[in-house]
Design an enzyme around this catalytic site. Structure first.
Site, mmCIF file in Angstrom:
data_model
loop_
_atom_site.group_PDB
_atom_site.id
_atom_site.type_symbol
_atom_site.label_atom_id
_atom_site.label_comp_id
_atom_site.label_asym_id
_atom_site.label_seq_id
_atom_site.Cartn_x
_atom_site.Cartn_y
_atom_site.Cartn_z
ATOM 1 N N TYR A 26 0.793 -1.232 0.000
ATOM 2 C CA TYR A 26 0.000 0.000 0.000
ATOM 3 C C TYR A 26 0.826 1.284 0.000
ATOM 4 C CZ TYR A 26 -3.690 -3.324 1.079
ATOM 5 O OH TYR A 26 -4.572 -4.385 1.023
ATOM 6 N N HIS A 104 -8.596 2.154 -5.460
ATOM 7 C CA HIS A 104 -7.763 1.238 -4.670
ATOM 8 C C HIS A 104 -6.309 1.612 -4.866
ATOM 9 C CE1 HIS A 104 -11.141 -1.371 -3.883
ATOM 10 N NE2 HIS A 104 -11.433 -1.309 -5.179
HETATM 11 C C1 DQA Z 1 -7.633 -1.938 -1.051
HETATM 12 C C2 DQA Z 1 -7.659 -3.348 -1.645
HETATM 13 C C3 DQA Z 1 -8.570 -4.246 -0.846
HETATM 14 O O1 DQA Z 1 -8.582 -5.559 -1.405
HETATM 15 C C4 DQA Z 1 -8.095 -4.351 0.582
HETATM 16 O O2 DQA Z 1 -9.003 -5.113 1.348
HETATM 17 C C5 DQA Z 1 -7.854 -3.026 1.211
HETATM 18 C C6 DQA Z 1 -7.226 -1.970 0.423
HETATM 19 C C7 DQA Z 1 -6.619 -1.015 -1.788
HETATM 20 O O3 DQA Z 1 -6.736 0.189 -1.644
HETATM 21 O O4 DQA Z 1 -5.720 -1.508 -2.467
HETATM 22 O O5 DQA Z 1 -8.072 -2.842 2.400
HETATM 23 O O6 DQA Z 1 -8.909 -1.357 -1.186
#
Ligand code: DQA
Length: 146
Positions: A26, A104
């Site tokens: 992330y 995302h």
């Molecule tokens: C997310 C991707 C999702 O699968 C995950 O559960 C998250 C973060 C992203 O920003 O990449 O919590 O939404």
């Protein structure tokens, strides 16, 4: 004078931990850093940015309904884990007439199979994913152009 139009940026569970949460997936930006950049970008584009995060599904639904009631310009939503599970968030997004942009940081479609279904994506105009924190900025640009 006309009121500044508002774009809601809603963030789901565990995104308050950005910066320390699995940074290899992330990135190292905190949610506060992302919020600050979006507020500034939004201001330059002529929008007020209502940036929020909750770990609770019902709270996210209340905010989606609020965005609808206030006739927001758009909703950007990173529903995080709820993306892949929440029919209630899907229904709430469908119930409002506000255009929805899915966001995302990572690219869920390239990760575990359980992340391949998106109940948000089914009701979103467009999805921005896999660009790290930049996904939010790209989504904001697209929303501003509506
Ligand atoms: C997310 C991707 C999702 O699968 C995950 O559960 C998250 C973060 C992203 O920003 O990449 O919590 O939404």
């Amino acid at each position: 004078m006309a009121e500044t139009p508002t774009i809601y940026v809603l963030n789901g569970p565990n995104l308050n931990l950005l910066g320390t949460r699995e940074p290899e997936i992330y990135g190292s930006d905190t949610l506060d850093m992302i919020a600050e950049r979006l507020r500034s970008q939004g201001g330059n584009l002529g929008f007020h940015i209502e940036f929020r995060q909750s770990n609770h599904e019902g709270t996210l639904i209340d905010w989606i309904q609020e965005a609808g009631a206030k006739a927001a310009h758009a909703i950007l939503i990173n529903a995080a884990g709820y993306t892949h599970t929440s029919i209630a968030i899907h229904d709430a997004l469908k119930a409002v007439t506000v255009p929805v942009f899915e966001v995302h940081l990572s690219e869920p479609k390239e990760r575990e199979a359980f992340r391949h279904t998106s109940y948000v994506g089914m009701v979103a105009k467009e999805c921005f994913s896999g660009h790290g924190a930049k996904s939010y900025e790209l989504a904001l640009d697209a929303a501003a152009q509506l």
